[in-house]
Design a protein around this motif. Sequence first.
Motif, PDB file in Angstrom:
ATOM      1  N   LEU A  58       0.808  -1.219   0.000  1.00 17.39           N
ATOM      2  CA  LEU A  58       0.000   0.000   0.000  1.00 17.39           C
ATOM      3  C   LEU A  58       0.844   1.273   0.000  1.00 17.39           C
ATOM      4  CD1 LEU A  58      -2.816  -1.107   2.474  1.00 17.39           C
ATOM      5  CD2 LEU A  58      -2.901  -1.033  -0.026  1.00 17.39           C
ATOM      6  N   ASP A  59       1.480   1.558  -1.135  1.00 20.33           N
ATOM      7  CA  ASP A  59       2.186   2.826  -1.296  1.00 20.33           C
ATOM      8  C   ASP A  59       1.201   3.961  -1.515  1.00 20.33           C
ATOM      9  OD1 ASP A  59       4.673   1.662  -1.026  1.00 20.33           O
ATOM     10  OD2 ASP A  59       4.917   1.344  -3.173  1.00 20.33           O
ATOM     11  N   GLY A  60       0.024   3.621  -1.950  1.00 18.40           N
ATOM     12  CA  GLY A  60      -1.066   4.565  -2.184  1.00 18.40           C
ATOM     13  C   GLY A  60      -2.349   3.772  -2.193  1.00 18.40           C
ATOM     14  N   PRO A  61      -3.477   4.410  -2.488  1.00 20.21           N
ATOM     15  CA  PRO A  61      -4.741   3.669  -2.548  1.00 20.21           C
ATOM     16  C   PRO A  61      -4.663   2.534  -3.568  1.00 20.21           C
ATOM     17  CG  PRO A  61      -5.118   6.032  -2.691  1.00 20.21           C
ATOM     18  CD  PRO A  61      -3.637   5.819  -2.805  1.00 20.21           C
ATOM     19  N   LEU A  62      -5.195   1.388  -3.188  1.00 17.93           N
ATOM     20  CA  LEU A  62      -5.155   0.219  -4.062  1.00 17.93           C
ATOM     21  C   LEU A  62      -6.516  -0.463  -4.031  1.00 17.93           C
ATOM     22  CD1 LEU A  62      -2.766  -0.913  -5.693  1.00 17.93           C
ATOM     23  CD2 LEU A  62      -2.324  -2.463  -3.814  1.00 17.93           C
ATOM     24  N   PRO A  63      -7.121  -0.695  -5.201  1.00 16.44           N
ATOM     25  CA  PRO A  63      -8.411  -1.389  -5.222  1.00 16.44           C
ATOM     26  C   PRO A  63      -8.291  -2.800  -4.655  1.00 16.44           C
ATOM     27  CG  PRO A  63      -7.934  -0.392  -7.364  1.00 16.44           C
ATOM     28  CD  PRO A  63      -6.681  -0.299  -6.537  1.00 16.44           C
ATOM     29  N   MET A  64      -9.353  -3.240  -4.023  1.00 21.64           N
ATOM     30  CA  MET A  64      -9.381  -4.579  -3.423  1.00 21.64           C
ATOM     31  C   MET A  64      -9.036  -5.650  -4.461  1.00 21.64           C
ATOM     32  SD  MET A  64     -10.519  -4.419  -0.117  1.00 21.64           S
ATOM     33  CE  MET A  64     -11.564  -5.797   0.270  1.00 21.64           C
ATOM     34  N   PRO A  81     -12.429   7.712  -6.216  1.00 26.18           N
ATOM     35  CA  PRO A  81     -13.060   8.931  -6.730  1.00 26.18           C
ATOM     36  C   PRO A  81     -13.556   8.793  -8.174  1.00 26.18           C
ATOM     37  CG  PRO A  81     -10.758   9.342  -6.104  1.00 26.18           C
ATOM     38  CD  PRO A  81     -11.060   7.910  -5.816  1.00 26.18           C
ATOM     39  N   ALA A  82     -12.934   7.929  -8.958  1.00 27.99           N
ATOM     40  CA  ALA A  82     -13.323   7.757 -10.359  1.00 27.99           C
ATOM     41  C   ALA A  82     -14.510   6.807 -10.511  1.00 27.99           C
ATOM     42  CB  ALA A  82     -12.141   7.253 -11.182  1.00 27.99           C
ATOM     43  N   ASP A  83     -14.689   5.882  -9.556  1.00 30.61           N
ATOM     44  CA  ASP A  83     -15.774   4.911  -9.623  1.00 30.61           C
ATOM     45  C   ASP A  83     -16.163   4.542  -8.196  1.00 30.61           C
ATOM     46  OD1 ASP A  83     -17.492   2.747  -9.938  1.00 30.61           O
ATOM     47  OD2 ASP A  83     -16.228   1.720 -11.413  1.00 30.61           O
ATOM     48  N   ARG A  84     -17.207   5.131  -7.698  1.00 28.70           N
ATOM     49  CA  ARG A  84     -17.616   4.969  -6.298  1.00 28.70           C
ATOM     50  C   ARG A  84     -17.944   3.514  -5.937  1.00 28.70           C
ATOM     51  NH1 ARG A  84     -16.358   9.066  -3.344  1.00 28.70           N
ATOM     52  NH2 ARG A  84     -18.090   8.841  -1.937  1.00 28.70           N
ATOM     53  N   ARG A  85     -18.136   2.646  -6.942  1.00 24.82           N
ATOM     54  CA  ARG A  85     -18.403   1.236  -6.651  1.00 24.82           C
ATOM     55  C   ARG A  85     -17.127   0.507  -6.243  1.00 24.82           C
ATOM     56  NH1 ARG A  85     -20.682  -0.187 -12.344  1.00 24.82           N
ATOM     57  NH2 ARG A  85     -18.922   1.162 -12.730  1.00 24.82           N
ATOM     58  N   VAL A  86     -15.978   1.051  -6.621  1.00 20.97           N
ATOM     59  CA  VAL A  86     -14.686   0.421  -6.325  1.00 20.97           C
ATOM     60  C   VAL A  86     -14.216   0.890  -4.955  1.00 20.97           C
ATOM     61  CG1 VAL A  86     -12.258   0.267  -7.028  1.00 20.97           C
ATOM     62  CG2 VAL A  86     -14.075   0.255  -8.760  1.00 20.97           C
ATOM     63  N   LYS A  87     -13.823  -0.072  -4.128  1.00 16.40           N
ATOM     64  CA  LYS A  87     -13.285   0.248  -2.808  1.00 16.40           C
ATOM     65  C   LYS A  87     -11.768   0.139  -2.844  1.00 16.40           C
ATOM     66  CE  LYS A  87     -17.119   0.934  -0.682  1.00 16.40           C
ATOM     67  NZ  LYS A  87     -17.544   2.302  -0.617  1.00 16.40           N
ATOM     68  N   ASN A  88     -11.121   1.234  -2.468  1.00 17.49           N
ATOM     69  CA  ASN A  88      -9.661   1.247  -2.351  1.00 17.49           C
ATOM     70  C   ASN A  88      -9.275   0.979  -0.907  1.00 17.49           C
ATOM     71  OD1 ASN A  88      -9.041   1.894  -5.032  1.00 17.49           O
ATOM     72  ND2 ASN A  88      -9.329   4.068  -4.657  1.00 17.49           N
ATOM     73  N   VAL A  89      -8.146   0.350  -0.738  1.00 16.05           N
ATOM     74  CA  VAL A  89      -7.574   0.138   0.584  1.00 16.05           C
ATOM     75  C   VAL A  89      -6.413   1.114   0.716  1.00 16.05           C
ATOM     76  CG1 VAL A  89      -6.511  -1.529   2.160  1.00 16.05           C
ATOM     77  CG2 VAL A  89      -8.203  -2.295   0.479  1.00 16.05           C
TER      78      VAL A  89
END
Length: 142
Positions: free
Chosen positions: A49-55, A88-96
């Motif tokens: 996790l260097d930055g936000p990463l999708p599940m 922010p680009a796709d609210r359905r996607v959850k980033n960790v």
Amino acid sequence: MSATAPHSPTKLQILELLADIGTAQWRDFAAAAARHGLTSTQAKVLAQLDGPLPMRRLATLLVCDASNVTGIVDRLEARELVRREADPADRRVKNVVATDAGRETVRRVREEMQETHGALDSLDEAERATLYALLERLVGEM
């Protein structure tokens, strides 16, 4: 093998040596993670996790099913080492996202990898620079 002619290892020998190093490094990483109450997989998630990463991307990096990542992230989130946020680009996607505590924990895990640090300490500065350059080149090719 004569004293004047250097031994030229085969690709297989190099791959086996890299595997041995990877195994030893992973064992050291897992032991350091355990001292912080983390499984090796939980620590690996934090390390990614260097930055936000999708599940889903985490699942790909861990080579596991996305449902497994949910449980791992749940446990890390309960310890306040990560948080989930909507992309922010796709609210359905959850980033960790790693929290400050999560980043500090994985930093300490890496710092406490005594066997790995000890092995690297056996190299002088020029040897470490050469090894780094070679490994960086290999990673770029993969």
